[in-house]
Write a protein that holds these residues in place. Sequence first.
Motif, PDB file in Angstrom:
ATOM      1  N   ASP A  30       5.839  19.214   1.599  1.00 32.74           N
ATOM      2  CA  ASP A  30       7.225  19.656   1.380  1.00 32.74           C
ATOM      3  C   ASP A  30       7.531  20.036  -0.065  1.00 32.74           C
ATOM      4  N   SER A  31       6.511  20.114  -0.906  1.00 37.97           N
ATOM      5  CA  SER A  31       6.732  20.486  -2.303  1.00 37.97           C
ATOM      6  C   SER A  31       5.827  21.638  -2.707  1.00 37.97           C
ATOM      7  N   LEU A  32       6.339  22.445  -3.611  1.00 40.35           N
ATOM      8  CA  LEU A  32       5.551  23.459  -4.289  1.00 40.35           C
ATOM      9  C   LEU A  32       5.303  23.001  -5.712  1.00 40.35           C
ATOM     10  N   PHE A  33       4.143  23.344  -6.250  1.00 35.86           N
ATOM     11  CA  PHE A  33       3.813  23.058  -7.646  1.00 35.86           C
ATOM     12  C   PHE A  33       3.429  24.375  -8.311  1.00 35.86           C
ATOM     13  N   THR A  34       3.993  24.627  -9.473  1.00 38.40           N
ATOM     14  CA  THR A  34       3.739  25.883 -10.169  1.00 38.40           C
ATOM     15  C   THR A  34       3.304  25.619 -11.610  1.00 38.40           C
ATOM     16  N   GLY A  36       2.732  27.759 -15.525  1.00 36.26           N
ATOM     17  CA  GLY A  36       3.163  28.991 -16.158  1.00 36.26           C
ATOM     18  C   GLY A  36       2.909  29.122 -17.642  1.00 36.26           C
ATOM     19  N   ALA A  37       3.303  30.287 -18.135  1.00 35.76           N
ATOM     20  CA  ALA A  37       3.137  30.616 -19.544  1.00 35.76           C
ATOM     21  C   ALA A  37       4.012  29.764 -20.447  1.00 35.76           C
ATOM     22  N   ASP A  38       5.047  29.145 -19.883  1.00 39.49           N
ATOM     23  CA  ASP A  38       5.924  28.280 -20.671  1.00 39.49           C
ATOM     24  C   ASP A  38       5.318  26.900 -20.907  1.00 39.49           C
ATOM     25  N   LYS A  39       4.061  26.696 -20.450  1.00 42.09           N
ATOM     26  CA  LYS A  39       3.287  25.461 -20.653  1.00 42.09           C
ATOM     27  C   LYS A  39       3.737  24.313 -19.761  1.00 42.09           C
ATOM     28  N   PHE A  40       4.559  24.614 -18.773  1.00 42.14           N
ATOM     29  CA  PHE A  40       5.026  23.589 -17.836  1.00 42.14           C
ATOM     30  C   PHE A  40       4.301  23.691 -16.496  1.00 42.14           C
ATOM     31  N   VAL A  41       4.081  22.535 -15.870  1.00 39.51           N
ATOM     32  CA  VAL A  41       3.731  22.438 -14.457  1.00 39.51           C
ATOM     33  C   VAL A  41       4.876  21.677 -13.801  1.00 39.51           C
ATOM     34  N   VAL A  42       5.432  22.255 -12.719  1.00 43.40           N
ATOM     35  CA  VAL A  42       6.678  21.731 -12.164  1.00 43.40           C
ATOM     36  C   VAL A  42       6.560  21.602 -10.642  1.00 43.40           C
ATOM     37  N   GLN A  43       7.162  20.542 -10.123  1.00 45.29           N
ATOM     38  CA  GLN A  43       7.297  20.337  -8.680  1.00 45.29           C
ATOM     39  C   GLN A  43       8.646  20.878  -8.221  1.00 45.29           C
ATOM     40  N   TRP A  44       8.655  21.536  -7.035  1.00 47.18           N
ATOM     41  CA  TRP A  44       9.885  22.093  -6.480  1.00 47.18           C
ATOM     42  C   TRP A  44      10.022  21.654  -5.029  1.00 47.18           C
ATOM     43  N   ASN A  45      11.248  21.310  -4.639  1.00 48.82           N
ATOM     44  CA  ASN A  45      11.525  20.960  -3.248  1.00 48.82           C
ATOM     45  C   ASN A  45      11.756  22.236  -2.453  1.00 48.82           C
ATOM     46  N   VAL A  46      10.946  22.452  -1.413  1.00 46.28           N
ATOM     47  CA  VAL A  46      11.005  23.701  -0.645  1.00 46.28           C
ATOM     48  C   VAL A  46      12.332  23.846   0.082  1.00 46.28           C
ATOM     49  N   ASP A  47      12.793  22.793   0.736  1.00 44.88           N
ATOM     50  CA  ASP A  47      14.013  22.882   1.538  1.00 44.88           C
ATOM     51  C   ASP A  47      15.268  22.998   0.677  1.00 44.88           C
ATOM     52  N   ALA A  48      15.313  22.223  -0.403  1.00 45.57           N
ATOM     53  CA  ALA A  48      16.507  22.223  -1.257  1.00 45.57           C
ATOM     54  C   ALA A  48      16.500  23.356  -2.272  1.00 45.57           C
ATOM     55  N   LEU A  49      15.338  24.012  -2.456  1.00 41.92           N
ATOM     56  CA  LEU A  49      15.194  25.108  -3.427  1.00 41.92           C
ATOM     57  C   LEU A  49      15.589  24.658  -4.835  1.00 41.92           C
ATOM     58  N   LYS A  50      15.122  23.473  -5.208  1.00 44.84           N
ATOM     59  CA  LYS A  50      15.433  22.988  -6.547  1.00 44.84           C
ATOM     60  C   LYS A  50      14.273  22.152  -7.073  1.00 44.84           C
ATOM     61  N   GLN A  51      14.319  21.825  -8.362  1.00 46.28           N
ATOM     62  CA  GLN A  51      13.234  21.085  -9.000  1.00 46.28           C
ATOM     63  C   GLN A  51      13.136  19.679  -8.443  1.00 46.28           C
ATOM     64  N   GLY A  52      11.876  19.219  -8.247  1.00 45.78           N
ATOM     65  CA  GLY A  52      11.626  17.868  -7.781  1.00 45.78           C
ATOM     66  C   GLY A  52      11.536  16.889  -8.930  1.00 45.78           C
ATOM     67  N   GLU A  53      10.885  15.754  -8.684  1.00 50.76           N
ATOM     68  CA  GLU A  53      10.863  14.670  -9.660  1.00 50.76           C
ATOM     69  C   GLU A  53       9.743  14.806 -10.695  1.00 50.76           C
ATOM     70  N   PHE A  54       8.780  15.676 -10.427  1.00 48.27           N
ATOM     71  CA  PHE A  54       7.606  15.741 -11.302  1.00 48.27           C
ATOM     72  C   PHE A  54       7.606  17.015 -12.140  1.00 48.27           C
ATOM     73  N   ALA A  55       7.337  16.834 -13.428  1.00 46.08           N
ATOM     74  CA  ALA A  55       7.122  17.971 -14.332  1.00 46.08           C
ATOM     75  C   ALA A  55       6.308  17.464 -15.519  1.00 46.08           C
ATOM     76  N   VAL A  56       5.442  18.328 -16.046  1.00 44.18           N
ATOM     77  CA  VAL A  56       4.649  17.956 -17.203  1.00 44.18           C
ATOM     78  C   VAL A  56       4.611  19.128 -18.166  1.00 44.18           C
ATOM     79  N   LYS A  57       4.731  18.831 -19.460  1.00 47.63           N
ATOM     80  CA  LYS A  57       4.675  19.856 -20.510  1.00 47.63           C
ATOM     81  C   LYS A  57       3.352  19.712 -21.258  1.00 47.63           C
ATOM     82  N   LEU A  58       2.626  20.825 -21.395  1.00 42.80           N
ATOM     83  CA  LEU A  58       1.345  20.843 -22.084  1.00 42.80           C
ATOM     84  C   LEU A  58       1.487  21.526 -23.441  1.00 42.80           C
TER      85      LEU A  58
END
Length: 300
Positions: A30-34, A36-58
Amino acid sequence: MIQKKSENIVNIGVIEGHSGAIYDIIYSKDSLFTSGADKFVVQWNVDALKQGEFAVKLNNSAYNIALSEATHILAIGTNNGGIHVVDMVKKEEVRLLAQHQSSVFSLAHNSFKNHFYSGDRDGVFCVWDDRTFDLLLTYPLDCGKIRKITLDDKGAMIAVCGQDIYIRIFETEYFNQIASFYTHEEGVNCALIDGDILYTGGKDAHIRKWNWKKEELILEVPAHNYALYDLVFVNEGEKLVSVSFDKTIKLWNAKDISIIERVEYKHGGHQHAVNRIAKIDEHKIATVSDDRKIIIWEIK
């Protein structure tokens, strides 16, 4: 402005949040993980179309990601060659793998073998234990950028997509090379394995269908205007979806590679290059782009 909705592949939601191009996307529970060039990896809730609880900055751009659902470990490949190993339960980095000396362009996880696979800009392919993170194999293929590593549905074989125009197929027990042949001028970017059948997409913008065991070309189609970046099966393998640098998404019949639908920005698609596809289920996918958007699609 959206002029006309597509009929067979329909935009059912857009997620925004990255501040740079999105390079990779995967789906899990039920989650997408993306990444990107902004150095973030982010979890997204598919149904709610919003950011989930997990994110990491590199400290570097996050090129690609792979996830072990059994161990809750996320591997992140970066532009400086490092692979960050993150425990998603503890929300902390547990290892930094430094075997690669150039940008990591591909990552894949094999749940059947408990392996992570990685490939870099110089054509170095590595196999990692997904629990101990021991390096099991380093294979310098000398094939230029390894753009994609694709598994079959049983994890018994992998297809390694090289910039040197060749596709290489390995079995995953001892990693013997069982096939290697010319596929696309200027390089192969993505592949799908379906038994003896292999589909490839290349920098030459073609989709080709092969009997890989015979190294025999079955069909070829000039599919896009520019490089084709990703392919995925939908509808139980009856259809294919492709995405490209030309900003379009296309839906195809898998059997004869005949076009069903072309989706552009005016149909609710992306404004810039479309980089990757994540399969959510047999009738739903998500795509990411240089336009910083994640779009969820329903396949009719």
